[in-house]
Design an enzyme around this catalytic site. Structure first.
Site, PDB file in Angstrom:
ATOM      1  N   ASP A   1       6.146  19.644   8.276  1.00 24.14           N
ATOM      2  CA  ASP A   1       7.175  20.698   8.147  1.00 24.14           C
ATOM      3  C   ASP A   1       8.325  20.296   7.231  1.00 24.14           C
ATOM      4  OD1 ASP A   1       7.484  18.879  10.420  1.00 24.14           O
ATOM      5  OD2 ASP A   1       9.369  19.934  10.775  1.00 24.14           O
TER       6      ASP A   1
ATOM      7  N   ILE B   1       8.753   6.131  16.972  1.00 22.94           N
ATOM      8  CA  ILE B   1       8.452   6.920  15.771  1.00 22.94           C
ATOM      9  C   ILE B   1       7.254   7.837  16.002  1.00 22.94           C
ATOM     10  CG2 ILE B   1       7.901   6.816  13.312  1.00 22.94           C
ATOM     11  CD1 ILE B   1      10.615   5.548  13.941  1.00 22.94           C
TER      12      ILE B   1
ATOM     13  N   ARG C   1       1.860  14.142  13.458  1.00 23.29           N
ATOM     14  CA  ARG C   1       2.223  13.923  12.051  1.00 23.29           C
ATOM     15  C   ARG C   1       2.255  15.235  11.260  1.00 23.29           C
ATOM     16  NH1 ARG C   1      -0.820   8.665   9.926  1.00 23.29           N
ATOM     17  NH2 ARG C   1       1.043   8.439   8.624  1.00 23.29           N
ATOM     18  N   PRO C   2       3.110  16.169  11.673  1.00 20.32           N
ATOM     19  CA  PRO C   2       3.234  17.438  10.946  1.00 20.32           C
ATOM     20  C   PRO C   2       3.834  17.215   9.556  1.00 20.32           C
ATOM     21  CG  PRO C   2       5.000  17.244  12.550  1.00 20.32           C
ATOM     22  CD  PRO C   2       4.086  16.085  12.780  1.00 20.32           C
TER      23      PRO C   2
ATOM     24  N   CYS D   1      -3.445  12.824  12.989  1.00 18.92           N
ATOM     25  CA  CYS D   1      -3.931  11.460  12.853  1.00 18.92           C
ATOM     26  C   CYS D   1      -3.955  10.765  14.215  1.00 18.92           C
ATOM     27  CB  CYS D   1      -3.039  10.703  11.884  1.00 18.92           C
ATOM     28  SG  CYS D   1      -3.915   9.276  11.280  1.00 18.92           S
TER      29      CYS D   1
ATOM     30  N   LYS E   1       0.835  -1.215   0.000  1.00 21.58           N
ATOM     31  CA  LYS E   1       0.000   0.000   0.000  1.00 21.58           C
ATOM     32  C   LYS E   1       0.863   1.255   0.000  1.00 21.58           C
ATOM     33  CE  LYS E   1      -1.732   1.508   4.032  1.00 21.58           C
ATOM     34  NZ  LYS E   1      -1.437   2.905   4.392  1.00 21.58           N
ATOM     35  N   ASN E   2       1.894   1.267   0.862  1.00 22.75           N
ATOM     36  CA  ASN E   2       2.642   2.514   1.045  1.00 22.75           C
ATOM     37  C   ASN E   2       3.628   2.789  -0.083  1.00 22.75           C
ATOM     38  OD1 ASN E   2       1.111   2.933   3.262  1.00 22.75           O
ATOM     39  ND2 ASN E   2       2.672   2.304   4.744  1.00 22.75           N
TER      40      ASN E   2
ATOM     41  N   ARG F   1      -8.721  -0.086   5.059  1.00 25.31           N
ATOM     42  CA  ARG F   1      -7.899   0.903   4.360  1.00 25.31           C
ATOM     43  C   ARG F   1      -6.601   0.263   3.867  1.00 25.31           C
ATOM     44  NH1 ARG F   1      -6.782   6.121   7.759  1.00 25.31           N
ATOM     45  NH2 ARG F   1      -5.278   6.223   6.070  1.00 25.31           N
TER      46      ARG F   1
ATOM     47  N   ASP G   1       4.891   0.143  11.996  1.00 27.92           N
ATOM     48  CA  ASP G   1       3.597  -0.382  11.528  1.00 27.92           C
ATOM     49  C   ASP G   1       3.369  -1.824  11.945  1.00 27.92           C
ATOM     50  OD1 ASP G   1       3.458   1.420   8.350  1.00 27.92           O
ATOM     51  OD2 ASP G   1       3.141   2.025  10.429  1.00 27.92           O
TER      52      ASP G   1
ATOM     53  N   ARG H   1      -4.303  10.728   4.253  1.00 26.50           N
ATOM     54  CA  ARG H   1      -3.204  11.690   4.306  1.00 26.50           C
ATOM     55  C   ARG H   1      -2.358  11.627   3.038  1.00 26.50           C
ATOM     56  NH1 ARG H   1      -1.112  13.649   8.633  1.00 26.50           N
ATOM     57  NH2 ARG H   1       1.015  13.374   7.904  1.00 26.50           N
TER      58      ARG H   1
HETATM   59  C1  EPZ Z   1       4.442   6.627   6.500  1.00 28.90           C
HETATM   60  O1  EPZ Z   1       3.792   7.676   7.207  1.00 28.90           O
HETATM   61  C2  EPZ Z   1       3.441   5.501   6.426  1.00 28.90           C
HETATM   62  N1  EPZ Z   1       2.260   5.931   5.676  1.00 28.90           N
HETATM   63  C3  EPZ Z   1       3.030   5.069   7.834  1.00 28.90           C
HETATM   64  O2  EPZ Z   1       2.197   3.926   7.696  1.00 28.90           O
HETATM   65  C4  EPZ Z   1       4.277   4.643   8.604  1.00 28.90           C
HETATM   66  O3  EPZ Z   1       3.903   4.371   9.922  1.00 28.90           O
HETATM   67  C5  EPZ Z   1       5.307   5.775   8.578  1.00 28.90           C
HETATM   68  O4  EPZ Z   1       5.596   6.157   7.222  1.00 28.90           O
HETATM   69  C6  EPZ Z   1       6.628   5.351   9.223  1.00 28.90           C
HETATM   70  O5  EPZ Z   1       7.138   4.233   8.558  1.00 28.90           O
HETATM   71  C7  EPZ Z   1       2.338   5.945   4.333  1.00 28.90           C
HETATM   72  O6  EPZ Z   1       3.357   5.611   3.749  1.00 28.90           O
HETATM   73  C8  EPZ Z   1       1.097   6.377   3.605  1.00 28.90           C
HETATM   74  P1  EPZ Z   1       6.946   9.679   8.544  1.00 28.90           P
HETATM   75  P2  EPZ Z   1       4.483   9.154   7.238  1.00 28.90           P
HETATM   76  O7  EPZ Z   1       6.912  10.960   7.793  1.00 28.90           O
HETATM   77  O8  EPZ Z   1       5.172   9.389   5.945  1.00 28.90           O
HETATM   78  C9  EPZ Z   1       7.562  12.943  11.924  1.00 28.90           C
HETATM   79  C10 EPZ Z   1       0.269   2.651   7.856  1.00 28.90           C
HETATM   80  O9  EPZ Z   1      -0.154   2.031   8.832  1.00 28.90           O
HETATM   81  N2  EPZ Z   1       7.483  13.933  10.846  1.00 28.90           N
HETATM   82  O10 EPZ Z   1       8.030   8.685   8.247  1.00 28.90           O
HETATM   83  O11 EPZ Z   1       3.460  10.106   7.699  1.00 28.90           O
HETATM   84  C11 EPZ Z   1       6.253  12.210  12.160  1.00 28.90           C
HETATM   85  O12 EPZ Z   1       5.413  12.959  13.018  1.00 28.90           O
HETATM   86  C12 EPZ Z   1       0.807   4.042   8.042  1.00 28.90           C
HETATM   87  O13 EPZ Z   1       0.342   2.190   6.688  1.00 28.90           O
HETATM   88  C13 EPZ Z   1       7.715  15.282  11.152  1.00 28.90           C
HETATM   89  O14 EPZ Z   1       7.974  15.638  12.297  1.00 28.90           O
HETATM   90  O15 EPZ Z   1       5.561   8.936   8.395  1.00 28.90           O
HETATM   91  C14 EPZ Z   1       6.716  10.919  12.777  1.00 28.90           C
HETATM   92  O16 EPZ Z   1       6.932  11.108  14.161  1.00 28.90           O
HETATM   93  C15 EPZ Z   1       0.596   4.539   9.468  1.00 28.90           C
HETATM   94  N3  EPZ Z   1       7.652  16.191  10.143  1.00 28.90           N
HETATM   95  C16 EPZ Z   1       8.060  10.652  12.096  1.00 28.90           C
HETATM   96  O17 EPZ Z   1       8.458  11.904  11.519  1.00 28.90           O
HETATM   97  C17 EPZ Z   1       7.376  15.842   8.851  1.00 28.90           C
HETATM   98  O18 EPZ Z   1       7.350  16.722   7.964  1.00 28.90           O
HETATM   99  C18 EPZ Z   1       7.988   9.639  10.961  1.00 28.90           C
HETATM  100  O19 EPZ Z   1       6.927  10.028  10.110  1.00 28.90           O
HETATM  101  C19 EPZ Z   1       7.142  14.475   8.566  1.00 28.90           C
HETATM  102  C20 EPZ Z   1       7.206  13.538   9.575  1.00 28.90           C
END
Ligand code: EPZ
Length: 429
Positions: A125, A327, A122-123, A117, A22-23, A397, A305, A93
């Site tokens: 920035d 995470i 999940r910002p 979420c 999916k991802n 989903r 995950d 998202r």
């Molecule tokens: C992706 O989310 C996945 N979703 C998530 O899977 C997965 O848990 C996550 O990566 C970590 O592997 C999709 O791919 C659609 P991140 P993502 O940006 O991209 C912080 C599922 O169950 N962060 O790697 O949103 C964030 O808050 C879903 O399939 C910032 O601070 O995750 C988190 O603490 C749930 N600023 C950490 O980084 C930003 O701009 C990792 O988030 C972006 C992220």
């Protein structure tokens, strides 16, 4: 609204074929609109997140043609708007990948700010930092993120922390940006590599995906491609944990064992047997498993995950285990549901301390999010008695035909409307 009604207590055994990731698919579908040629994507998982993103892509005017449940043909030639309707970002998202794709292709994009979420703030920035570094002007107004650029140039971006979404979104924006873009401290998940491989199959020039540094040389245009999505590492890991939780014996087909290394290592550590072949793994766990410590980490560490799923396995293991979520800041909402089933778990900050119990009892549960919903389903299948799980829309989903695949493994599970008191499994209401 539907629910699962599950009669637990049986060891699950048999074969299951894992679907497309999916991802990876979410990033690849967004990338597909970056060419005016036809793109065919195969091995798509037929899950709600994918279907919503396809609706969002059609919503901006791209041509979307479903060949079958797992194959779609897309062309960005007919795109008529760079504004993604907010209903789509509210539902998933990952619609925000259209920001990077549209900015890269058309120099302009507007997407509603994704909601906070259920697993953390999940910002975005880092996404916006990357777009700005490439020369885009990015503002957030009226709940929308608006990005536009007269001219973008390759640059050097250092991500403050490892982010899957930011890595993919910036890679998309940079693929058609003149000059060299270097992104440091990137995510290395298999789905990052799959998105980069897909972009390269369209004529992009991306090197280093899967390492800490990705180097992109912008190209003038991208061309059509036919591409097959990699197998889903998290769906595979979920079924591996299911075998462990129900003391079963499950053969998973269509997997890439290398992507499962952290999950395999943890299951072997607690006493499960994992037999690997080229594109399959078999998990056998006929006796009670041992306790351990788990810390979620970015790839190749233990995936966040998979955190609810391994915690569910450890709920039934012998001894005291700890699960540390490093995470996301709010990914233990399933614990209260497991405690309803007789689990002994306490959460302090980002650490869950689990005292293993011999067995769980069925209960009426509510899925708090996608992966937690899958974990609660695992717990219900391992438990004695009957369990109902509501909010299963979360599970749908990310897992295709979850209850159908479980029934193939011998599970007593039905999906029925919540107000349907008549639903029975083997006579149990
Ligand atoms: C992706 O989310 C996945 N979703 C998530 O899977 C997965 O848990 C996550 O990566 C970590 O592997 C999709 O791919 C659609 P991140 P993502 O940006 O991209 C912080 C599922 O169950 N962060 O790697 O949103 C964030 O808050 C879903 O399939 C910032 O601070 O995750 C988190 O603490 C749930 N600023 C950490 O980084 C930003 O701009 C990792 O988030 C972006 C992220």
């Amino acid at each position: 609204m539907n629910q699962y009604v599950i009669q637990g207590g049986k060891a699950l055994a048999g074969e299951v074929t894992v679907g497309g990731a999916k991802n990876a698919a979410l990033g690849i579908l967004a990338a597909a609109i970056m060419t005016d040629d036809d793109v065919t994507i195969e091995n798509l998982p037929n899950v709600n997140d994918i279907n919503v993103l396809l609706e969002a892509i059609a919503g901006i005017g791209a041509t979307v043609k479903r060949i079958d449940a797992h194959t779609v043909c897309i062309s960005g030639r007919t795109i008529r708007s760079e504004t993604v309707d907010s209903e789509f970002i509210r539902k998933i998202r990952a619609s925000y990948y259209l920001l990077g794709a549209l900015l890269g292709k058309r120099g302009k994009a507007a997407v509603a700010m994704p909601g906070g979420c259920d697993i953390g703030a999940r910002p975005m920035d880092l996404h916006l930092k990357g777009f700005r570094a490439l020369g885009a002007e990015v503002v957030t107004e009226n709940g929308f993120i608006k990005a536009k650029a007269e001219e973008m140039r390759g640059t050097h971006i250092f991500l403050d922390l490892v982010s899957v979404g930011a890595t993919i979104n910036i890679m998309l924006a940079a693929a058609l940006t003149p000059g060299q873009t270097i992104i440091d401290n990137v995510a290395k998940e298999p789905h990052i590599v799959d998105v980069a491989n897909f972009l390269n199959s369209m004529g992009a020039n991306i090197k280093g995906a899967g390492t800490d540094v990705i180097r992109i040389r912008g190209v003038n245009r991208l061309h059509g491609s036919t591409y097959s999505i990699i197998p889903d590492q998290i769906e595979a890991g979920t079924f591996m944990c299911l075998a462990a939780a129900t003391k079963g014996d499950i053969l998973l087909k269509n997997v890439i064992p290398k992507h499962l290394e952290a999950i395999t290592a943890k299951l072997v550590e607690i006493g499960a047997e994992v037999r690997e072949n080229d594109d399959s793994v078999r998990v056998v766990a006929t006796k009670r498993l041992r306790s351990t410590q788990v810390k979620t980490r970015v790839y190749p560490g233990f995936p966040t995950d998979m955190q609810p799923q391994i915690a569910t396995v450890l709920t039934l293991s012998r001894g005291t285990s700890t699960v540390t979520e490093s995470i996301f800041e709010n990914r233990f909402r399933y614990v209260a549901e497991l405690v309803k089933m007789g689990a002994t778990i306490t959460v302090e900050g980002n650490v869950a301390v689990i005292e293993g119990v011999e067995r769980l009892q069925g209960a009426n549960l509510e899925a708090p999010d996608l992966r937690a919903g899958a974990a609660l389903t695992m717990a219900a299948l391992a438990a004695e008695g009957t369990t109902t799980i509501t909010q299963i829309e979360y599970i749908e989903r990310g897992y295709e035909d979850f209850e159908g695949k479980l029934r193939e493994l011998g599970a007593s599970i039905i999906k029925c409307p919540i107000n349907d008191g008549k639903s029975t499994i083997g006579g149990i209401a």
